[in-house]
Design a protein around this motif. Sequence first.
Motif, short mmCIF file in Angstrom:
data_model
loop_
_atom_site.label_atom_id
_atom_site.label_comp_id
_atom_site.label_asym_id
_atom_site.label_seq_id
_atom_site.Cartn_x
_atom_site.Cartn_y
_atom_site.Cartn_z
N ASN A 111 33.03 133.39 21.23
CA ASN A 111 33.47 134.72 20.88
C ASN A 111 33.58 134.69 19.36
O ASN A 111 34.38 133.91 18.85
CB ASN A 111 34.84 134.98 21.54
CG ASN A 111 35.43 136.32 21.18
OD1 ASN A 111 34.83 137.08 20.44
ND2 ASN A 111 36.63 136.58 21.70
N ARG A 164 46.50 134.54 34.29
CA ARG A 164 46.74 133.95 32.95
C ARG A 164 47.23 132.51 32.98
O ARG A 164 48.36 132.20 32.56
CB ARG A 164 47.74 134.83 32.19
CG ARG A 164 47.65 134.74 30.67
CD ARG A 164 46.55 135.58 30.13
NE ARG A 164 46.16 135.30 28.76
CZ ARG A 164 46.71 135.82 27.69
NH1 ARG A 164 47.73 136.63 27.78
NH2 ARG A 164 46.23 135.52 26.48
N SER A 191 41.26 132.41 32.56
CA SER A 191 41.22 133.86 32.34
C SER A 191 39.82 134.43 32.52
O SER A 191 39.64 135.50 33.08
CB SER A 191 41.70 134.21 30.94
OG SER A 191 43.09 134.04 30.83
N LYS A 192 38.84 133.75 31.98
CA LYS A 192 37.47 134.30 32.01
C LYS A 192 36.80 134.03 33.35
O LYS A 192 36.03 134.83 33.83
CB LYS A 192 36.62 133.69 30.88
CG LYS A 192 37.28 133.70 29.52
CD LYS A 192 37.54 135.10 29.01
CE LYS A 192 38.37 135.06 27.74
NZ LYS A 192 38.71 136.39 27.26
N ALA A 214 36.97 128.25 26.02
CA ALA A 214 37.34 129.40 26.88
C ALA A 214 36.17 129.88 27.75
O ALA A 214 36.38 130.36 28.85
CB ALA A 214 37.85 130.55 26.02
N TYR A 215 34.95 129.76 27.23
CA TYR A 215 33.80 130.31 27.98
C TYR A 215 32.95 129.22 28.62
O TYR A 215 31.81 129.46 29.00
CB TYR A 215 32.95 131.19 27.04
CG TYR A 215 33.74 132.37 26.52
CD1 TYR A 215 33.82 133.55 27.24
CD2 TYR A 215 34.46 132.27 25.33
CE1 TYR A 215 34.59 134.61 26.79
CE2 TYR A 215 35.23 133.33 24.87
CZ TYR A 215 35.29 134.49 25.61
OH TYR A 215 36.06 135.55 25.18
N VAL A 241 34.84 126.97 18.81
CA VAL A 241 34.68 127.51 20.17
C VAL A 241 33.33 126.94 20.63
O VAL A 241 32.28 127.39 20.20
CB VAL A 241 34.69 129.05 20.17
CG1 VAL A 241 34.63 129.59 21.60
CG2 VAL A 241 35.92 129.59 19.45
N THR A 284 40.75 127.59 29.98
CA THR A 284 41.47 128.73 30.54
C THR A 284 40.80 129.21 31.83
O THR A 284 39.59 129.05 31.99
CB THR A 284 41.50 129.91 29.54
OG1 THR A 284 42.17 131.01 30.12
CG2 THR A 284 40.11 130.37 29.12
N TYR A 328 36.47 133.34 16.47
CA TYR A 328 37.36 134.15 17.33
C TYR A 328 38.47 134.78 16.48
O TYR A 328 39.32 134.08 15.96
CB TYR A 328 37.92 133.22 18.40
CG TYR A 328 38.99 133.78 19.30
CD1 TYR A 328 38.90 135.06 19.83
CD2 TYR A 328 40.08 133.00 19.65
CE1 TYR A 328 39.87 135.55 20.68
CE2 TYR A 328 41.06 133.47 20.51
CZ TYR A 328 40.96 134.75 21.01
OH TYR A 328 41.93 135.23 21.86
N GLY A 359 47.61 131.17 29.55
CA GLY A 359 46.28 131.32 28.96
C GLY A 359 46.06 130.22 27.93
O GLY A 359 46.96 129.41 27.66
N SER A 360 44.84 130.20 27.38
CA SER A 360 44.61 129.18 26.34
C SER A 360 45.18 129.65 25.00
O SER A 360 45.45 128.85 24.11
CB SER A 360 43.12 128.89 26.20
OG SER A 360 42.40 130.09 26.06
N GLN A 361 45.41 130.96 24.90
CA GLN A 361 45.94 131.49 23.63
C GLN A 361 47.26 130.81 23.27
O GLN A 361 47.52 130.51 22.10
CB GLN A 361 46.15 133.01 23.78
CG GLN A 361 46.46 133.74 22.51
CD GLN A 361 45.30 133.73 21.53
OE1 GLN A 361 44.14 133.83 21.91
NE2 GLN A 361 45.61 133.59 20.26
N ASP A 367 38.04 124.89 21.57
CA ASP A 367 38.37 126.04 22.40
C ASP A 367 37.19 126.26 23.34
O ASP A 367 36.12 126.70 22.92
CB ASP A 367 38.60 127.25 21.48
CG ASP A 367 38.94 128.52 22.24
OD1 ASP A 367 38.68 128.59 23.44
OD2 ASP A 367 39.47 129.46 21.59
C1 LIG Z 1 37.47 132.18 22.19
C2 LIG Z 1 38.69 132.55 22.94
N1 LIG Z 1 39.68 131.65 23.02
C3 LIG Z 1 40.81 131.92 23.67
C4 LIG Z 1 41.03 133.14 24.28
C5 LIG Z 1 42.34 133.38 24.94
O1 LIG Z 1 42.24 133.71 26.28
P1 LIG Z 1 43.39 133.37 27.33
O2 LIG Z 1 44.67 133.23 26.57
O3 LIG Z 1 43.42 134.50 28.27
O4 LIG Z 1 43.01 132.07 27.93
C6 LIG Z 1 40.03 134.12 24.21
C7 LIG Z 1 40.23 135.45 24.81
O5 LIG Z 1 39.47 136.37 24.67
C8 LIG Z 1 38.83 133.80 23.53
O6 LIG Z 1 37.84 134.69 23.42
#
Ligand SMILES: Cc1ncc(COP(=O)(O)O)c(C=O)c1O
Length: 436
Positions: free
Chosen positions: A195, A273, A265-266, A229-230, A190, A263, A139, A113-115, A227
């Motif tokens: 988020n 992941r 994930s979304k 992610a979205y 972000v 990522t 976030y 994931g990006s986390q 970031d």
């Molecule tokens: C802004 C943002 N960055 C990163 C993540 C991490 O997601 P993941 O590790 O699944 O890529 C999330 C997950 O909700 C997020 O909302």
Amino acid sequence: MNTTATGFQPAIMARRASEQAIGFLIQQGLENADCLSLAAGFVDLQTLPVQLVKDASAKLLADAACGKRILQYGTTAGPEELRSVFRDYLAELEDHSDKATNLPLGQIMLTTGSQQLLALASQAIFDEGDICLVAAPTYFVYLGVLDGVGANTIPVKTDSDGMCPEALDAMLQQLADDGQLHKVKMVYVVSYHDNPAGISLSNERRPRLMEVVKKWSRDHHIYILEDAAYRELQYDGPDMPSLWSFDDAASNGGREHVILALTFSKSFSPGVRVGMGVLPQELIKPVSDLKGNEDFGSTHLSQNIVAEVLKQGTYRTHVTGLLKSYQLKRDAMLAAAEEFFSDIDGVSWLRPNGGLYVWMSLPESIETGFKSALFERATSVDKVMYVPGELCYPSAWKERPKNQMRLSFGVLNPEDIRESMKRLAAAVKSVAAKQA
Ligand SMILES: Cc1ncc(COP(=O)(O)O)c(C=O)c1O
């Protein structure tokens, strides 16, 4: 959590993690399992790509030799041939720019994931007491990561166009005046449909933010952690180039500022992941060293599954379908906000062009925190749950607003979104009436 029942004293990293919002939120989710949840940041269950993952796995495992290779460990950053597929994906997002097409594979890292990239990059960059500037709100899980590495998190004024470059500039000036500039190591943004607030950094602000960071990187390096992610969850609104695309090392003495976190994930599946990071040259070694210590490579099978759907083109078809489904949910939430909240004085909300969240502000007198009258009423009487907005600001920030909510439209279907918004409005009205 200082000492457990057995007398065990967890180490400082664990103690810091015990006070984070994500933990409280998971706890509240468990305690309020009978509520309709506008809190869960999960993706839509109906559109998860079961068949695509099944087909890709079957194909990968059909040949025993190929299967065995994939079921073996990969490499710390992910095998080169896979990173090359992910680079093609990046090039597609970046309109086939030279910067993306010719990106050295060494700068790409496949992560869990990006986390994981957010965490590793932070461990590589921050020493105790260093400063990270963040949008406000931001976030909340990343706020926990920053606490974990002992960083000092400072909010920067943010509006519906994202972080204000002038406010960032003024904050850096103030820190320079206070002799603190050398501690500023990063700006975290972000950049797409964020988020918690669904806000994107406007096209006009992207190059300006980059310029501000360059201006204050005279004597030491300030990074931007972008970031994204979205990024792919965009339903309408203008196309937006990444901040990364404005990071022109050639015109900046070879210096790069942006760490890009992407990522799947979304847009695909958080269960698979897979994340993808793009690192400035000098961060490759420290981040790889940290990743080597942590897991010496993310799940090889997952990386191959994503690479396979990218190569087949089925990923793109999947995302197109996903956007339609999320757009309906976003519209359902906005319509319900209009239907149930527009007659409540002092309530406003943002209309996101993408992402999974609507950000709502209530009158200042109505607090939304876990211990507030509203949260109590919403969860125990109206049976609906949301994320209190105050979690999305640094906890040490005294002026943080306490009257906001993050409302997620990712998980529920349109009918349940409407029902939960109706319940939430009833809770707000009840608290407002008691105050009157
Ligand atoms: C802004 C943002 N960055 C990163 C993540 C991490 O997601 P993941 O590790 O699944 O890529 C999330 C997950 O909700 C997020 O909302």
